[in-house]
Enzyme design. Sequence first.
Site, PDB file in Angstrom:
ATOM      1  N   SER A   1       0.864  -1.182   0.000  1.00  0.00           N
ATOM      2  CA  SER A   1       0.000   0.000   0.000  1.00  0.00           C
ATOM      3  C   SER A   1       0.896   1.225   0.000  1.00  0.00           C
ATOM      4  O   SER A   1       2.058   1.159   0.382  1.00  0.00           O
ATOM      5  CB  SER A   1      -0.856   0.047   1.257  1.00  0.00           C
ATOM      6  N   ASP A   2       0.371   2.352  -0.435  1.00  0.00           N
ATOM      7  CA  ASP A   2       1.068   3.601  -0.190  1.00  0.00           C
ATOM      8  C   ASP A   2       1.042   3.814   1.332  1.00  0.00           C
ATOM      9  O   ASP A   2       0.303   3.128   2.054  1.00  0.00           O
ATOM     10  CB  ASP A   2       0.383   4.758  -0.937  1.00  0.00           C
ATOM     11  N   CYS A   3       1.859   4.761   1.822  1.00  0.00           N
ATOM     12  CA  CYS A   3       2.065   4.809   3.267  1.00  0.00           C
ATOM     13  C   CYS A   3       0.835   5.259   4.054  1.00  0.00           C
ATOM     14  O   CYS A   3       0.323   6.358   3.842  1.00  0.00           O
ATOM     15  CB  CYS A   3       3.294   5.631   3.566  1.00  0.00           C
TER      16      CYS A   3
END
Length: 720
Positions: A285-287
């Site tokens: 996932s993106d952060c």
Amino acid sequence: MYNAPLFLLIIIAGAGDGAVPPPNARPCASAATNSYPFCNASLPFPARARSLLSLLTLDEKIAQLSNTAAGVPRLGIPPFEWWSESLHGVCDNGPGVNFSSGPVRSATIFPQIILSAAAFNRSLWRAVAEAIAVEARAMHNAGQAGLTFWAPNINVFRDPRWGRGQETPGEDPAVVSAYSVEYVKGFQGEYGDEGRMMLSACCKHYIAYDLEKWEGFARYTFNAEVNEQDMSDTYQPPFRSCIQEGRASCLMCSYNQVNGVPACARKDILQKARDEWGFQGYITSDCDAVAIIHENQTYTISDEDSVAVVLKAGMDINCGSFLIRHTKSAIKKGKIQEEDINHALFNLFSVQLRLGFFDEANKNQWFTQLGPNNVCTQEHRELAAEAVRQGTVLLKNDNNFLPLKRSEVGHIAVIGPAANDPYILGGDYTGVPCDSTTTFVKETEDHDRVSLLLPGRQMDLILIIASVTKKPLILVLMGGGPVDVSFAKHDPHIASILWIGYPGEVGGHVLPEILFGKYNPGGKLPITWYPESFTSVPMNDMNMRANASRGYPGRTYRFYTGDVVYGFGYGLSYSKYSYNILLAPKKISLSHSSVPDLISRKPAYTRRDGLDYVQVEDIASCEALQFPVHISVSNDGVMDGSHAVLLFARSKPNFPGSPVKQLVGFESVHTAAGTTTNVEITIDPCKIMSSANPEGRRVLFLGTHVLMVGDEEYELLIEV
Ligand SMILES: *[C@@H]1O[C@H](CO)[C@@H](O)[C@H](O)[C@H]1NC(C)=O
Ligand SMILES: *[C@@H]1O[C@H](CO)[C@@H](O)[C@H](O)[C@H]1NC(C)=O
Ligand SMILES: *[C@@H]1O[C@H](CO)[C@@H](O)[C@H](O)[C@H]1NC(C)=O
Ligand SMILES: *[C@@H]1O[C@H](CO)[C@@H](O)[C@H](O)[C@H]1NC(C)=O
Ligand SMILES: *[C@@H]1O[C@H](CO)[C@@H](O)[C@H](O)[C@H]1NC(C)=O
């Protein structure tokens, strides 16, 4: 004496942060632990991954689900940091890279991607990716970087205001696709069998992510409403190429929602990569993109539901600690089974195995020998300079004002916000430059522009100078996005305009080479430069196609119907080039192809308006339809030069929603003054001359298509 020109440096934009160094320690290193089957190099990777899985407790498994994966001391497994960054050089935006924990104190900063893109030169893109990989692997060997990097950024530069558009290769899906393939292949350096690789690259941000913060919309909660047509021929193609052709080993799902569902929870979209494009790798996932699903998007009713929805969709790790904190309780509440985690871990371990993480460093592999001496080399600095040279775009050059003749120039005054600094911006995701005297201003993610004009009072400054000096000015524009410089385009006092993107640390050396004609610029804009009036278009409107009934002008050169300041593919040179299409078929016959059953199902369809087309999915062998186009390029000027030959096509039959034209091929060529060079471009009509219908199916129109290069046009007929 010759009029001394003024030389302006105009600065437009620049981001970063950091955290914990990864040790380059390996599992299986000590005799106490190397007897486990997962350490046995003669077993196939899947067997080794399953062996490790079978040895882990539930808690140990959960501790793997973060970018900062915990070690398993009882099995001799050290921690693993998944997050390192390498967009245009190794940089410390992620915790995997640390410039102060070892002998490597800096790394080569190549120009920001948007500038290298302007070279339209695949060999350059590949060479830069390979050089970044050498430095990244050298830093890993020194214990200062991980093995898995989160680049390239391959979202199409859809809106000129997008603050991170500079990280991308521009607005054309075919160019972004081609760039992604070169970057991933150059960076991963796949070798041997079983998909072994030297490093891992990541195609991000999947998908339809290209807005930071605009009016009431923020990237964390934005719901991108994308129709099937645009998904099929704009948003998706770069990801497909990055995976199918580039064989990337990582995909990052984005913060935003896609048609009401968070991207990391879009099982259909994530699985498409594995099932249809053959994706082998891990999905991160993106952060903190999972934390926001409940907290900020209120898409789920609990954090445990967020865990369930992303793991079941096929996401493997979360950047951040969210899964570490909430997975146990998701299992207790019955939202997921341990099996859902096993899937994720299998993917993660498989990538680590392909990277040789579980094997003793093989001294026979050249890259295990890389060290501090391979970072910031003269060769890499020269390549960075070469990228700046090749990417720089000459936008205006009245009466061949440039190049300057040294003997005739009295003074050069350098004016502008950057004038007192010898440095040039690197743009975002910039690490520590090799040349320590160079300072960088870092500008941030999370911002979009509100205007396409020059910031602050720069335009006024330029106009005042132009009106009082009576001497010709050269405007040098720096920045990662298009600017409305109509005022300068039309002002006779401004003789020349150059765009140098964010050139990185070597920009200051290259600029004089261009100004004085040591290098003949040949870059072309990879993005449309719109007028300021474009800012009336809502940035959150994801539609690519124009819609006259609501005054929507469309986006990018393929669909935009309004005026431009400078168009996609625009760029001058100190030479003049002319083109001739020497050889191309007059007719492409789908049914008379050498391949039997070319059209497997219905031969063709007719729209209600009488236009005939075939669906690309019904063409049995697209490969058989590929054809070469031979183009002669004449350099009619007095200077040698390199530039990109851009070949476009449009179909004569067209209906609302079909592209104005599309780039069907490009090739960078070097042509000596007064000579002609031939270039061959292979066209894949299924892939590149088709466009999506409203249902998202790719269709190829029957009838006349026009190939276009420069002023040259060539008609060919596609028939059944
Ligand atoms: C980088 O390494 C140094 C030296 O080991 C350490 O003090 C520092 O905390 C590290 N930085 C980050 C952001 O982890
Ligand atoms: C490694 O696996 C091979 C193939 O199964 C096996 O023959 C060998 O004994 C194993 N080695 C060790 C040290 O267990
Ligand atoms: C998400 O919501 C939390 C709680 O309201 C807030 O603290 C946080 O800043 C929000 N995050 C984002 C990215 O909007
Ligand atoms: C164009 O916009 C109008 C008005 O919003 C809408 O009804 C129509 O469906 C749109 N046309 C297309 C092709 O999207
Ligand atoms: C493309 O880039 C490569 C690598 O820098 C360079 O060797 C080559 O000359 C370039 N091609 C042209 C036509 O400039």
